[in-house]
Design a protein around this motif. Sequence first.
Motif, short mmCIF file in Angstrom:
data_model
loop_
_atom_site.label_atom_id
_atom_site.label_comp_id
_atom_site.label_asym_id
_atom_site.label_seq_id
_atom_site.Cartn_x
_atom_site.Cartn_y
_atom_site.Cartn_z
N ASP A 191 8.89 9.53 0.07
CA ASP A 191 7.95 10.48 0.68
C ASP A 191 7.87 10.17 2.17
O ASP A 191 7.41 9.09 2.57
CB ASP A 191 6.59 10.32 -0.01
CG ASP A 191 5.54 11.30 0.51
OD1 ASP A 191 5.75 11.86 1.60
OD2 ASP A 191 4.51 11.49 -0.16
N LYS B 101 6.04 11.45 4.57
CA LYS B 101 4.90 11.98 5.33
C LYS B 101 4.35 11.01 6.38
O LYS B 101 3.72 11.44 7.34
CB LYS B 101 3.79 12.44 4.39
CG LYS B 101 3.09 11.33 3.62
CD LYS B 101 1.75 11.80 3.07
CE LYS B 101 1.83 12.73 1.90
NZ LYS B 101 2.12 12.08 0.61
N ARG B 102 4.59 9.69 6.21
CA ARG B 102 4.07 8.77 7.23
C ARG B 102 4.94 8.74 8.48
O ARG B 102 4.55 8.15 9.49
CB ARG B 102 3.96 7.36 6.65
CG ARG B 102 2.86 7.20 5.60
CD ARG B 102 2.85 5.81 5.00
NE ARG B 102 2.52 4.79 5.97
CZ ARG B 102 3.28 3.69 6.21
NH1 ARG B 102 4.41 3.51 5.55
NH2 ARG B 102 2.90 2.81 7.09
N ILE C 105 7.23 6.09 -6.16
CA ILE C 105 7.16 6.78 -4.86
C ILE C 105 6.96 5.74 -3.79
O ILE C 105 6.14 4.83 -3.94
CB ILE C 105 5.98 7.78 -4.81
CG1 ILE C 105 6.04 8.78 -5.95
CG2 ILE C 105 5.95 8.51 -3.46
CD1 ILE C 105 5.06 8.52 -7.06
N ALA D 169 0.82 -1.22 0.00
CA ALA D 169 0.00 0.00 0.00
C ALA D 169 0.85 1.27 0.00
O ALA D 169 0.32 2.35 -0.23
CB ALA D 169 -0.91 0.00 1.22
N ASN D 170 2.14 1.13 0.23
CA ASN D 170 2.97 2.32 0.41
C ASN D 170 4.05 2.47 -0.65
O ASN D 170 5.07 3.11 -0.41
CB ASN D 170 3.57 2.32 1.82
CG ASN D 170 2.49 2.45 2.87
OD1 ASN D 170 1.68 3.37 2.83
ND2 ASN D 170 2.44 1.49 3.79
N ILE D 171 3.82 1.86 -1.77
CA ILE D 171 4.71 2.09 -2.92
C ILE D 171 3.86 2.09 -4.17
O ILE D 171 2.86 1.37 -4.26
CB ILE D 171 5.83 1.04 -2.99
CG1 ILE D 171 6.80 1.37 -4.14
CG2 ILE D 171 5.28 -0.38 -3.12
CD1 ILE D 171 8.11 0.59 -4.10
N THR D 172 4.23 2.92 -5.10
CA THR D 172 3.50 2.97 -6.37
C THR D 172 4.43 3.42 -7.49
O THR D 172 5.36 4.20 -7.25
CB THR D 172 2.30 3.95 -6.30
OG1 THR D 172 1.62 3.95 -7.55
CG2 THR D 172 2.74 5.37 -5.98
N GLU E 175 -2.43 7.86 1.13
CA GLU E 175 -1.62 9.02 1.49
C GLU E 175 -0.71 9.55 0.38
O GLU E 175 0.00 10.53 0.59
CB GLU E 175 -0.80 8.71 2.74
CG GLU E 175 -1.67 8.44 3.94
CD GLU E 175 -0.91 8.53 5.25
OE1 GLU E 175 -0.47 9.62 5.61
OE2 GLU E 175 -0.74 7.48 5.90
N PHE E 176 -0.71 8.90 -0.76
CA PHE E 176 0.08 9.47 -1.86
C PHE E 176 -0.48 10.84 -2.23
O PHE E 176 -1.70 11.06 -2.16
CB PHE E 176 0.06 8.54 -3.07
CG PHE E 176 0.79 7.25 -2.85
CD1 PHE E 176 2.17 7.25 -2.67
CD2 PHE E 176 0.12 6.05 -2.79
CE1 PHE E 176 2.86 6.06 -2.45
CE2 PHE E 176 0.79 4.86 -2.57
CZ PHE E 176 2.18 4.86 -2.38
N MET F 235 6.61 5.28 0.68
CA MET F 235 6.36 6.01 1.93
C MET F 235 6.79 5.16 3.12
O MET F 235 6.02 4.32 3.61
CB MET F 235 4.87 6.36 2.04
CG MET F 235 4.37 7.29 0.94
SD MET F 235 2.69 7.90 1.20
CE MET F 235 1.71 6.43 0.97
N TYR G 82 11.57 13.53 0.34
CA TYR G 82 10.46 14.46 0.04
C TYR G 82 9.57 14.49 1.26
O TYR G 82 9.13 13.44 1.74
CB TYR G 82 9.75 13.86 -1.17
CG TYR G 82 8.53 14.53 -1.71
CD1 TYR G 82 8.60 15.31 -2.85
CD2 TYR G 82 7.29 14.31 -1.15
CE1 TYR G 82 7.45 15.88 -3.40
CE2 TYR G 82 6.15 14.88 -1.69
CZ TYR G 82 6.24 15.66 -2.82
OH TYR G 82 5.10 16.20 -3.38
#
Lengths: 548, 442
Positions: A100, A102-103, A54, A18-21, B66-67, A56, A80
């Motif tokens: 990123d 932000k988490r 990206i 869920a935390n990479i794309t 959250e992206f 997170m 970032y």
Amino acid sequence: MSINKYAYEAIKAVVGEANITDDPADCMGYRSGPGGYESGTGYERVMTRLPGAICMPRTTKDVQEIVKICARYDLAFVPYSTGFYGPRSHPHLDDELIIDMKRMRDFEIDAEHFFITVQPGVVYSQIQQECFEHGAYVVVGGGGAQTSAVANLLNDGWSPLSFRVGLPQRRILGLEMVMPDGEIVKFGSLADSDDPFWGEGIGPDLRGILRGYTGLLGCLGICTKMAIKTLPFQPVVPEMQGVSPDTSLKLPEKRVKWINFTMPSLKSIEDAHIMLGNAEVGGAITKVPTFWRAIAKASCKEEFWDLWLKETEESVANFFLVRVMIIGFTSEEQFDYDYNVLTDIITELGGKERRTKPSDESWFKNADSAGMWLMTGSYVSVDYVMDSFDQAFKQGPNYRDLKDKYTPPLMPDCKDLGWFQSCEMGHLGYYEYLIYWDQREDTNGMDQFYVDSAKMNVRNGAYPALLSSHQPLYLTGPAYGPNYHNWILGLKKIFDPKWLSHPPLPLAHDEFCRRAAWMHDIADWPVPDEFPYPDSLKKKMAAAHGDI
Amino acid sequence: MSVIDKNHTDRYDTPEEPFALDINDLGNFRYDMQHCIKCKGCYWVDHTYMPGVHHSVRCPSNLWKEFDSYCAAGKMRIGLGMLDGKVEWSDHLLEIIYACTLCGACDVGCKRNLDLEVDLTLEAMRVRAVKEGAGPLPVHKDIIKKIEKTGNCYGASADRNGWMDADVNPAEKADIIYFVGCSSSYVNQSVPKAITKVLQSADVPYMLMKDETCCGNIPFSVGDLDTAKKIAEANIAKVKESGARVLMTGCAECYRMWKVDYPKLLGIRTDELGFEVKHFIEVADEALAEGKLKLTEPVNRRITYHDSCNVSKTCDPWEPYEGKRGWMGCIEPRLDRRRGKSGLYDQSRELINAVPGIDFAEMPRKKENALCCGGGRGAKQAFPEMAENAARDRIEEVKFVGAGTVVSACPWCLSNFSETAARDGEKIDVLDIAELLAMAVK
């Protein structure tokens, strides 16, 4: 476009699916600009690329593992936090990984010892409210309350509230870094304990390297945790009031107050800065760009121009206003004492108090940088400097005169002198020069002004803040070093020999100047035929930007 | 000579660009998309109102995933990519576009500083999706078919007035026509019962619409403007035929449709509808001020209030706009921008605080900073996890202020909070504001 699939899978195993794309739509959501800091500039058009993926991370360990995977697969990455800082915080190569942060939003407050410990996903306004509730405050950097405190303090960190503790590096205490090779380095007291209370020791104080006076924008690894000094405030939590867009903090009237004073001359404003520092009273003193007053008064862009275009060079040159904040840190009596000292100083200088709203619209919890774009759509601070008052006072006229040559495309500002203020209780002068333009204009002049201002500072012997991160290193390094550029590049070679951490910084602006045709005439300083990149980066640069 | 001409703007070469606030063409919002600075005012609570490290986000979409692509700042970039042919339609892109309740939080956040038309841009992206055959999602198409077939978004064949019991006594003719809406008619029937009880206790006459059908909220919201426009025209005709001066809803979603989106669809101003649009909150508050509504029965509860999005930040009246953007982005003619200032913030709180026995607690995210429940505008039907996630976050906030009851002004909020609370085993009560007032009248 995407990153190496094995690297992708390995990073997915670290952060979870869920935390990479690498979906193209997600990548487009992370494009630099076209609005924002330095929006529409040549630097943005020439130097930035969409990310290839990206991710997170949540923990320092995640970051460490990601960076090691990047090293294994020769994958360039850029840390970032909020994405606010324009093109310079975005990929400059094809198929880069955005990490990123932000988490990563852990937050701890040590109210007794006046410091907080944060990860990069925590923004200033969050911190400020937590501090208020413990009788403390932080300096919300001019970058705005929406910025990551970690990112902002690594790169900037000034505001009028810097009056008492100005140097941002003095507010950075213990600090944790993941270096480009994945090694974790702990600074200050974190080096031999879990208590980040002290920035200077026991470990090496490398904060200067990180900031490189003002920031290396992630080209020497990733900061994952920072302890930040907080400042004792007064006990009343300011009340939030109003409905958007007219929101502000109601200040406790016997403890905190902004006061505007009309002064008889520019010299008297300068003297007020020095005298208030000498008296060691107050929480802030500043002279801001005159057009900020029009921004504050206007209800929309069009009204701003209605107001501002009534001004003339003469009216602006003869408008003298200084803005001071006093804070009753310890008591109402101390507040009264400070107020009396302040009014004595202002009276002696021939100034007069003006009616001022008993509220704070900006600096404590908003640092209204977002509103700075309203007038024209595009903005950048072309310089900010902490040096002597003497330099701070001289820079205004220097920039005013140079800017005239580049107006248009820059906004007509009636030759305003910019922004200066006092820091460190009058021991430092601060100067910042902000320029505005409409990005739909031909913005080549803006790119040229940026570099021309660096050359002006070299000629004048003025020390600017934006050396390695925002200006051509081969211009400023020899001028201010004489080997400053070699030192920075040496550090890069030692800590990031493969140049994977946000390449091609710290040579990004040098690259821009040699790749943008409109910069060639102005870029008249000596540069080596080849930049000292490893071969792998040379290939990536050629793939992304073409051969020189 | 204008002030701009006096300032030698001939030295600048910014082109004048015609544009309209018309969601039929995403190109109308190119300037807005180009000028997003990623300050994320669309994501964070207004910084002045920032409550600390918790309850600090106002975007239900980006709270779920959250992206950056899920916040309006990312979507503005994606929208520009759509315009420039740099983004192709995919299931993932449709999720990004449609997993959003169009709650207006991003719009009011952006207008705090930049005055960009974020909400309209998001709507225009959906219209473009439909025009290019990529949208809406299958579940939305199914809902639209149900509306066309049965007149309600559930496809229910039961009598729309089935909620009415013997105590409900509408007038044959009255100034106020009460538009009940699909959710209240079929799912949350306690809401219209409460509304009519309160109106009758205050002696406020009302009538019901003959052959009421769906307001068209979901077709409009997913970008099917043709269907939505037909519904709007038919519904407006029914009000005009009734002779009512006021169209009253008890549903925030319907309220926005009537007050904002119908005029938007028809290219007219809200005050050109030919009747006023009011939410029950306004009618009840007026009755309270006039002394007609008497709230006498104590309700001894600690409650908090959730500002439903469409009676708060999205409900400024609509006014069509066509003009030109020129030097420095200034527009002519001038525009009174919709910044969410018409929200029924004070009226709702006046009503709640007039109920005896109430222990009222504000949540940190209040008024224009309230987090959407996640239940509106067709988003929940397509992305129930997103809707649950938002409701769950808001319920945590209800508990944070120690309230045992959360009150809202929209049956869609009522459903989403109730269903999420039940699923999670949360011991909180969820009420519509009408239900609360109904408890307080004799």
